[in-house]
Structures are given as structure tokens and as C-alpha cells.
Design an enzyme around this catalytic site. Structure first.
Site, PDB file in Angstrom:
ATOM      1  CB  ALA A  59      -0.891  -0.016   1.235  1.00 21.28           C
ATOM      2  CD  GLU A 110      -2.084  -7.544   3.271  1.00 23.75           C
ATOM      3  OE1 GLU A 110      -1.853  -6.374   2.907  1.00 23.75           O
ATOM      4  OE2 GLU A 110      -2.543  -7.833   4.382  1.00 23.75           O
ATOM      5  N   GLY A 116       0.792  -4.959   1.059  1.00 24.03           N
ATOM      6  CA  GLY A 116      -0.446  -5.039   0.278  1.00 24.03           C
ATOM      7  C   GLY A 116      -0.241  -5.690  -1.089  1.00 24.03           C
TER       8      GLY A 116
HETATM    9  C1  HXC Z   1       5.085   4.360  -1.268  1.00 18.67           C
HETATM   10  C2  HXC Z   1       6.953   3.356  -2.176  1.00 18.67           C
HETATM   11  C3  HXC Z   1       6.601   2.119  -1.604  1.00 18.67           C
HETATM   12  C4  HXC Z   1       5.384   2.073  -0.840  1.00 18.67           C
HETATM   13  C5  HXC Z   1       8.449   1.867  -2.680  1.00 18.67           C
HETATM   14  N1  HXC Z   1       8.103   3.154  -2.840  1.00 18.67           N
HETATM   15  N2  HXC Z   1       7.551   1.212  -1.939  1.00 18.67           N
HETATM   16  N3  HXC Z   1       6.198   4.464  -1.994  1.00 18.67           N
HETATM   17  N4  HXC Z   1       4.676   3.206  -0.706  1.00 18.67           N
HETATM   18  N5  HXC Z   1       4.947   0.938  -0.303  1.00 18.67           N
HETATM   19  C6  HXC Z   1       8.806   4.202  -3.578  1.00 18.67           C
HETATM   20  C7  HXC Z   1      10.008   4.704  -2.820  1.00 18.67           C
HETATM   21  O1  HXC Z   1       9.619   5.660  -1.881  1.00 18.67           O
HETATM   22  C8  HXC Z   1      10.839   5.279  -3.941  1.00 18.67           C
HETATM   23  O2  HXC Z   1      10.288   6.537  -4.294  1.00 18.67           O
HETATM   24  C9  HXC Z   1      10.569   4.334  -5.099  1.00 18.67           C
HETATM   25  O3  HXC Z   1       9.346   3.654  -4.780  1.00 18.67           O
HETATM   26  C10 HXC Z   1      11.648   3.276  -5.267  1.00 18.67           C
HETATM   27  O4  HXC Z   1      11.841   2.633  -4.023  1.00 18.67           O
HETATM   28  P1  HXC Z   1      13.277   2.483  -3.331  1.00 18.67           P
HETATM   29  O5  HXC Z   1      13.030   2.246  -1.907  1.00 18.67           O
HETATM   30  O6  HXC Z   1      14.150   3.615  -3.710  1.00 18.67           O
HETATM   31  O7  HXC Z   1      13.808   1.179  -4.070  1.00 18.67           O
HETATM   32  P2  HXC Z   1      14.790   0.063  -3.479  1.00 18.67           P
HETATM   33  O8  HXC Z   1      15.933   0.713  -2.735  1.00 18.67           O
HETATM   34  O9  HXC Z   1      15.126  -0.842  -4.606  1.00 18.67           O
HETATM   35  O10 HXC Z   1      13.945  -0.732  -2.403  1.00 18.67           O
HETATM   36  C11 HXC Z   1      12.855  -1.510  -2.791  1.00 18.67           C
HETATM   37  C12 HXC Z   1      12.002  -1.893  -1.551  1.00 18.67           C
HETATM   38  C13 HXC Z   1      11.629  -0.619  -0.771  1.00 18.67           C
HETATM   39  C14 HXC Z   1      12.800  -2.856  -0.674  1.00 18.67           C
HETATM   40  C15 HXC Z   1      10.758  -2.622  -2.085  1.00 18.67           C
HETATM   41  O11 HXC Z   1      11.066   0.314  -1.680  1.00 18.67           O
HETATM   42  C16 HXC Z   1      10.647  -0.844   0.328  1.00 18.67           C
HETATM   43  O12 HXC Z   1      11.004  -1.369   1.375  1.00 18.67           O
HETATM   44  N6  HXC Z   1       9.394  -0.428   0.109  1.00 18.67           N
HETATM   45  C17 HXC Z   1       8.363  -0.476   1.132  1.00 18.67           C
HETATM   46  C18 HXC Z   1       7.855  -1.891   1.315  1.00 18.67           C
HETATM   47  C19 HXC Z   1       6.803  -1.940   2.391  1.00 18.67           C
HETATM   48  O13 HXC Z   1       7.038  -1.592   3.565  1.00 18.67           O
HETATM   49  N7  HXC Z   1       5.586  -2.360   2.029  1.00 18.67           N
HETATM   50  C20 HXC Z   1       4.463  -2.434   2.925  1.00 18.67           C
HETATM   51  C21 HXC Z   1       3.691  -1.148   2.899  1.00 18.67           C
HETATM   52  S1  HXC Z   1       2.443  -1.123   4.086  1.00 18.67           S
HETATM   53  P3  HXC Z   1      11.213   7.860  -4.385  1.00 18.67           P
HETATM   54  O14 HXC Z   1      10.226   8.937  -4.642  1.00 18.67           O
HETATM   55  O15 HXC Z   1      11.924   7.949  -3.090  1.00 18.67           O
HETATM   56  O16 HXC Z   1      12.114   7.548  -5.526  1.00 18.67           O
HETATM   57  C22 HXC Z   1       1.223  -2.045   3.423  1.00 18.67           C
HETATM   58  C23 HXC Z   1       0.016  -2.183   4.311  1.00 18.67           C
HETATM   59  C24 HXC Z   1      -1.069  -2.877   3.630  1.00 18.67           C
HETATM   60  O17 HXC Z   1       1.285  -2.552   2.341  1.00 18.67           O
HETATM   61  C25 HXC Z   1      -2.311  -2.671   4.414  1.00 18.67           C
HETATM   62  C26 HXC Z   1      -3.529  -3.187   3.746  1.00 18.67           C
HETATM   63  C27 HXC Z   1      -3.748  -2.733   2.404  1.00 18.67           C
END
Ligand code: HXC
Length: 258
Positions: A66, A112, A109
């Protein structure tokens, strides 16, 4: 903001392919993207010409979760009243078969969403995880339940508590994905499975999906009742008559969907 569609939709005969398209944000599932996805899924679910739907992601992610930026300052009341998460249930409620072609990160998400699909194909580059714990929350779109059904309680607990991801091959070994493909053949494999399903009786496919889903969502007793009801119901269809007649006449069936 770019004018690119958040979901790219294409139709190939009886198959609809939906591509999550925010590659610069690793297809983070913003409310707008999810709304768009739901709109397409429900449109194809209602379209008699479409028999199977594939969901995949543009770039190096299926979906990295998400959209954290859209949630960061939300209050619980906003999360509740916006329906931002509750509306995800409409994805799991699609009656036609949905195949996830997971091409990269399927996190939070994103994992999911893949688990709301009926068949999960993964490229060798796919990674699955529920890393919500790393940002102070827990899965909210079924992760604690569906991952546990898929992997068993111990593997699911470790993933949800540590936030660790697993590779496509690990996911396949433990039953979270159907199989792993080289990245360049992932979509073709999804098309192949979708075409195979598209050639069956759509009524039987829909009622079979409902019955298999019941195994994960109800008790065995209720699931058996749903199976039996659907089994009987199909004897009202022309496709059952055609399917059995074709077998006896040693020819391929020609299913009409009635
Ligand atoms: C918003 C996101 C994002 C996310 C990545 N990006 N995941 N933005 N929400 N979930 C954005 C980053 O901010 C970044 O934008 C760009 O995508 C590239 O990501 P990087 O982090 O620079 O890439 P990398 O270093 O290769 O790392 C990849 C990654 C990391 C390991 C996947 O992006 C990451 O950990 N993402 C978050 C994963 C996460 O926590 N997911 C769960 C979310 S909570 P900019 O603008 O900085 O370039 C969730 C709750 C669900 O899903 C609830 C029910 C629906």
C-alpha cells in the site's frame, strides 16, 4: 502527476491483462490505483466475453505495498471512513479466475493482492513478504490470514514478525506460488493457464472457484455443502450436457456458457 494510466488494461481474446503501472513508486497501491484496479476487475467480471484475468506489474515490482506516503499521516477514523482498505475486499470477491503474474516485489499489500488471486505464478525475480512490522503496523488486507493458510502458522508468523522476505523459489517450495518461471516467459505462462481455463465451461469455472475458495473461508461442513450445491446446479447447464455428450461422442466440447 503523469498522465500515464495507473492500470494498463489489454484484452487478448477471452483474457484481460491488467498491469499495475506506477513503476517509479514500485507500483505502490495508492487509493487511486486500487480504485482503478477494482473498476477494471469488476468491468471484466461482468463481461461475458472475458473468461480469465491476469494481474501483473510494470517494471521491477508487482507491488511494493500500500502507498506508505498516502497513509503516513492518516488517523484511524480516516482509514475507516475512507474505506481505503475495506474496499480491497472487492478484489477477493471477483467471481472469474484471476491469475497473479508476480514479476518482482510483492510486499505488504502487494503480497496480499497476489494472495487474493486464484493462481500465483512468479518470475525468478519475485520476492514475497509482509514487511509492515518494519513501519510499525501489521498486514491489513488479509496477510495474517491468507499467508498463514498458504505457508502454515510458523513460516507465516516468522515473516509477519520479522518482516523478512522470501524468494520465488522458497514461496513455491512452501505452496505460496504455483510455480516459478524465467522473467521473460512469466506472462506467456500466465496466458497459457488463462487460455486453458478460458476453454472450459465458464459456469463450471465460476462455481469451482467459489467451492475451492470456501475451503479457505468456511468450515469443511459448509464448504462441502457449497461444493454439492454447485455440483448439482451444473446439471441445469447446457454445458454439462454438451461436455458429457462430447466425451461420449469422442469429440471436443463446444461450451456456450449456458
Ligand atoms: C510508497 C513506495 C513504496 C510504498 C516503494 N516506494 N515502496 N512508496 N509506498 N509501499 C517508492 C520509494 O519511496 C521510492 O520513491 C521508489 O518507490 C523506489 O523505491 P526504493 O526504496 O528507492 O527502491 P529500493 O531501494 O530498490 O527498495 C525496494 C524496496 C523498498 C525494498 C521494495 O522500496 C521498500 O522497502 N518499500 C516499502 C515496502 C513496504 O514496507 N511495504 C508495505 C507497505 S504497508 P522515491 O520517490 O523515493 O524515488 C502495506 C500495508 C497494507 O502494504 C495494508 C492493507 C492494504
Amino acid at each position: 502527476m503523469s498522465n500515464e494510466p495507473l492500470v494498463i488494461s489489454s484484452v487478448e481474446g477471452p483474457i484481460a491483462i491488467l498491469t499495475l503501472n506506477r513503476p517509479q513508486a514500485l507500483n505502490a497501491l495508492s487509493p487511486a490505483l486500487i480504485d482503478n484496479l477494482i473498476r477494471h476487475l469488476e468491468m471484466y467480471d461482468a463481461d461475458d466475453l472475458i473468461r480469465a484475468i491476469i494481474i501483473t506489474g510494470a517494471g521491477r515490482a508487482f507491488a511494493a505495498g500500500a502507498d506508505i506516503k498516502a497513509m503516513a499521516n492518516a488517523t484511524p477514523i480516516e482509514m475507516l471512513t475512507s474505506g481505503m482498505i475495506a474496499r480491497w475486499a472487492r478484489i477477493a470477491a471477483i467471481r472469474k479466475p484471476v491469475i497473479a503474474a508476480v514479476n518482482g516485489y510483492a510486499l505488504g499489500g502487494g503480497c496480499e493482492l497476489a494472495m487474493m488471486c486464484d493462481i500465483i505464478l512468479a518470475s525468478e525475480t519475485a520476492q514475497f513478504g509482509q514487511p509492515e512490522i518494519n513501519i510499525g503496523i501489521i498486514p491489513g488486507a488479509g496477510g495474517t490470514q491468507r499467508l498463514t493458510r498458504a505457508l502454515g502458522p510458523y513460516r507465516a508468523m516468522e515473516m509477519v514478525l520479522t518482516g523478512a522476505t522470501i524468494s520465488a523459489h522458497e514461496a513455491a517450495a512452501h505452496g505460496l506460488v504455483n510455480r516459478v518461471c524465467p522473467p521473460e516467459t512469466l506472462l506467456d505462462e500466465a496466458r497459457r493457464v488463462a487460455q486453458t481455463i478460458a476453454a472450459k465451461s465458464p459456469l463450471a469455472v465460476q462455481l469451482a472457484k467459489e467451492a475451492v475458495r470456501a475451503a479457505a473461508e468456511t468450515t469443511v461442513r459448509e464448504g462441502l455443502a457449497i461444493e454439492l450445491r454447485n455440483f448439482y446446479l451444473l446439471f441445469a447447464s447446457e454445458d454439462q450436457k454438451e461436455g458429457m455428450r462430447a466425451f461420449i461422442e469422442k469429440r471436443a466440447p463446444n461450451f456456450s456458457g449456458r
